[in-house]
Structure formats: structure tokens, C-alpha cells
Design a protein around this motif. Structure first.
Motif, mmCIF file in Angstrom:
data_model
loop_
_atom_site.group_PDB
_atom_site.id
_atom_site.type_symbol
_atom_site.label_atom_id
_atom_site.label_comp_id
_atom_site.label_asym_id
_atom_site.label_seq_id
_atom_site.Cartn_x
_atom_site.Cartn_y
_atom_site.Cartn_z
ATOM 1 N N HIS A 100 0.848 -1.191 0.000
ATOM 2 C CA HIS A 100 0.000 0.000 0.000
ATOM 3 C C HIS A 100 0.884 1.242 0.000
ATOM 4 O O HIS A 100 1.781 1.379 0.834
ATOM 5 N N ASP A 101 0.626 2.139 -0.934
ATOM 6 C CA ASP A 101 1.340 3.405 -1.002
ATOM 7 C C ASP A 101 0.581 4.467 -0.227
ATOM 8 O O ASP A 101 -0.666 4.511 -0.256
ATOM 9 N N VAL A 102 1.331 5.334 0.441
ATOM 10 C CA VAL A 102 0.769 6.485 1.135
ATOM 11 C C VAL A 102 1.611 7.710 0.773
ATOM 12 O O VAL A 102 2.717 7.593 0.257
ATOM 13 N N ILE A 103 1.043 8.875 1.066
ATOM 14 C CA ILE A 103 1.761 10.126 0.854
ATOM 15 C C ILE A 103 1.915 10.790 2.214
ATOM 16 O O ILE A 103 0.934 11.051 2.910
ATOM 17 N N ILE A 104 3.158 11.045 2.594
ATOM 18 C CA ILE A 104 3.468 11.711 3.859
ATOM 19 C C ILE A 104 4.205 13.003 3.513
ATOM 20 O O ILE A 104 5.324 12.965 3.003
ATOM 21 N N HIS A 105 3.563 14.140 3.733
ATOM 22 C CA HIS A 105 4.147 15.458 3.416
ATOM 23 C C HIS A 105 4.644 15.530 1.971
ATOM 24 O O HIS A 105 5.699 16.089 1.686
ATOM 25 N N GLY A 106 3.894 14.912 1.059
ATOM 26 C CA GLY A 106 4.240 14.964 -0.356
ATOM 27 C C GLY A 106 5.220 13.895 -0.807
ATOM 28 O O GLY A 106 5.570 13.840 -1.973
ATOM 29 N N VAL A 107 5.654 13.037 0.103
ATOM 30 C CA VAL A 107 6.600 11.965 -0.214
ATOM 31 C C VAL A 107 5.823 10.650 -0.299
ATOM 32 O O VAL A 107 5.089 10.294 0.628
ATOM 33 N N ARG A 108 5.996 9.939 -1.392
ATOM 34 C CA ARG A 108 5.308 8.656 -1.573
ATOM 35 C C ARG A 108 6.118 7.553 -0.896
ATOM 36 O O ARG A 108 7.320 7.425 -1.127
ATOM 37 N N VAL A 109 5.435 6.762 -0.057
ATOM 38 C CA VAL A 109 6.064 5.669 0.684
ATOM 39 C C VAL A 109 5.272 4.392 0.420
ATOM 40 O O VAL A 109 4.056 4.372 0.591
ATOM 41 N N ARG A 110 5.963 3.345 0.012
ATOM 42 C CA ARG A 110 5.320 2.054 -0.246
ATOM 43 C C ARG A 110 5.707 1.074 0.858
ATOM 44 O O ARG A 110 6.880 0.827 1.093
ATOM 45 N N ALA A 111 4.692 0.517 1.522
ATOM 46 C CA ALA A 111 4.920 -0.505 2.545
ATOM 47 C C ALA A 111 4.383 -1.831 2.040
ATOM 48 O O ALA A 111 3.256 -1.914 1.549
ATOM 49 N N THR A 112 5.189 -2.870 2.189
ATOM 50 C CA THR A 112 4.785 -4.233 1.876
ATOM 51 C C THR A 112 4.935 -5.034 3.159
ATOM 52 O O THR A 112 6.010 -5.034 3.774
ATOM 53 N N THR A 113 3.860 -5.689 3.575
ATOM 54 C CA THR A 113 3.877 -6.430 4.829
ATOM 55 C C THR A 113 2.951 -7.635 4.764
ATOM 56 O O THR A 113 2.002 -7.651 3.980
ATOM 57 N N PRO A 145 -2.630 7.991 -1.952
ATOM 58 C CA PRO A 145 -2.379 8.988 -3.014
ATOM 59 C C PRO A 145 -3.659 9.710 -3.458
ATOM 60 O O PRO A 145 -3.631 10.921 -3.690
ATOM 61 N N GLU A 146 -4.768 8.972 -3.539
ATOM 62 C CA GLU A 146 -6.028 9.591 -3.963
ATOM 63 C C GLU A 146 -6.523 10.598 -2.924
ATOM 64 O O GLU A 146 -6.999 11.680 -3.275
ATOM 65 N N GLU A 147 -6.444 10.215 -1.633
ATOM 66 C CA GLU A 147 -6.871 11.139 -0.572
ATOM 67 C C GLU A 147 -6.005 12.393 -0.574
ATOM 68 O O GLU A 147 -6.515 13.513 -0.449
ATOM 69 N N TRP A 148 -4.705 12.212 -0.732
ATOM 70 C CA TRP A 148 -3.778 13.341 -0.724
ATOM 71 C C TRP A 148 -4.068 14.287 -1.887
ATOM 72 O O TRP A 148 -4.070 15.501 -1.730
ATOM 73 N N ARG A 149 -4.327 13.718 -3.064
ATOM 74 C CA ARG A 149 -4.656 14.534 -4.235
ATOM 75 C C ARG A 149 -5.938 15.334 -3.979
ATOM 76 O O ARG A 149 -6.008 16.529 -4.288
ATOM 77 N N THR A 150 -6.954 14.692 -3.395
ATOM 78 C CA THR A 150 -8.220 15.364 -3.114
ATOM 79 C C THR A 150 -8.037 16.503 -2.120
ATOM 80 O O THR A 150 -8.578 17.591 -2.291
ATOM 81 N N ILE A 151 -7.252 16.264 -1.068
ATOM 82 C CA ILE A 151 -7.065 17.260 -0.013
ATOM 83 C C ILE A 151 -6.198 18.426 -0.474
ATOM 84 O O ILE A 151 -6.497 19.587 -0.182
ATOM 85 N N THR A 152 -5.122 18.124 -1.201
ATOM 86 C CA THR A 152 -4.154 19.181 -1.568
ATOM 87 C C THR A 152 -4.344 19.741 -2.961
ATOM 88 O O THR A 152 -3.849 20.815 -3.264
ATOM 89 N N GLY A 153 -5.010 18.976 -3.832
ATOM 90 C CA GLY A 153 -5.121 19.370 -5.233
ATOM 91 C C GLY A 153 -3.835 19.149 -6.019
ATOM 92 O O GLY A 153 -3.729 19.550 -7.171
ATOM 93 N N MET A 154 -2.867 18.504 -5.403
ATOM 94 C CA MET A 154 -1.572 18.266 -6.040
ATOM 95 C C MET A 154 -1.465 16.818 -6.507
ATOM 96 O O MET A 154 -2.071 15.920 -5.926
#
Length: 166
Positions: free
Chosen positions: A54-67, A83-92
Motif C-alpha cells: 500500500h502506497d501512502v503520501i506523507i508530506h508529499g513523499v510517496r512511501v510504499r509498505a509491503t507487509t 495517493p487519492e486522498e492526498w490529491r483530493t485534499i491538496t489538489g496536487m
């Protein structure tokens, strides 16, 4: 860890792993060896247990965790923006590729309970621990390195308490 209740887990280690090494780059090939062990475990155990990526965005940095830990995956998804939530919130537009990569694999018989970090590749590898506190801390450190190196942004962690007006 051992499942309790509907979705909680008791972890054997409730603090940082006894074995932790953030200097694996000093040993040529060590990062590749650790990632190889994590990926080999994924291939060998995929039939027996689910693996989450699962990829997440933390302060604009993409981080992929596999577990293979549903406990860690649940915390990962709940605590960070997709990434989708971050795009919606920031517009970036989020970065297309991860700048930090995490492997957190449990039940790996030939590995000790340990945590490793490659500064060179911003890769974090955890074996046989489901302690989210350490994972979160190491990920924030790696994200901080990206922010400092690429954007000149330096993070500070702090707290303040007021009691009786003081």
C-alpha cells in the motif's frame, strides 16, 4: 503478534527491536540481501498468508509498505493519506513512484527480530516484529531525509505542557 479481539494484536516486543541497524550501506550488498530475504519470504508464503502492499503520501513523499502483518497494514492505511486522498485534499499530483520503500515481514524463520535502514536507497526492512511505533518512527525519519535533501525542509519533533498556567 498474537491476535486479540476483533482487530488488535499483542506484539512480543513493545519497544524497539534489540537488533537495529541504520548503517547497512557500509556493508556492500547488505541492503540487497535483506530485501532479497523479504521478497523470498513473500514468494514462499503467499499461498499461506496474505501480503499487503500500500502506497501512502506523507508530506508529499510517496512511501510504499509491503507487509504480511494485517496489524501493521491496518495501522498504515489508517494513519496516512492514500495517493487519492492526498490529491483530493491538496489538489496536487502525488509522486508516481515511491521515494521510501518499506518491507515489514513477520514469521520469517531464518531472520532475527530486527530492523534495518539503507540511507542510500531509503529502504527500511523489518523482520519478525509488528511494533508499529518503531516502523512509524523510522518511516518519518526517512521521509524527513527526503524533505531535507530535496526541498530544504527540516522537521522538528516537540511537545509542550501547561500546568496551572505555567
Amino acid at each position: 503478534g498474537s491476535p486479540i479481539g476483533a482487530g488488535n494484536t499483542i506484539t512480543r516486543t513493545k519497544t524497539r527491536t534489540a537488533i537495529h541497524d541504520k548503517t547497512i550501506d557500509r556493508l556492500p550488498g547488505r541492503r540487497d540481501e535483506l530485501v532479497g530475504a523479504a521478497e523470498a519470504h513473500i514468494r514462499a508464503s503467499r499461498e499461506r498468508q496474505p501480503v499487503f502492499a500500500h502506497d501512502v503520501i506523507i508530506h508529499g513523499v510517496r512511501v510504499r509498505a509491503t507487509t504480511n502483518s494485517s496489524h501493521l497494514h491496518d495501522f498504515w492505511v489508517d494513519n496516512w493519506y492514500s495517493p487519492e486522498e492526498w490529491r483530493t485534499i491538496t489538489g496536487m499530483t502525488p509522486p508516481a513512484e515511491p521515494q521510501v520503500t518499506v518491507y515489514a515481514m513477520g514469521q520469517v524463520p531464518d531472520q532475527e527480530e530486527a530492523a534495518y535502514y539503507s540511507r542510500r536507497s531509503n529502504t527500511i526492512v523489518f523482520f519478525n516484529t509488528a511494533y508499529y511505533g518503531q516502523l512509524k518512527s523510522w518511516v518519518l525519519g526517512a521521509v524527513g531525509r527526503v524533505l531535507a535533501g530535496e526541498y530544504g525542509i527540516h522537521s522538528i519533533h516537540g511537545a509542550c505542557v501547561e500546568k496551572d498556567g505555567k
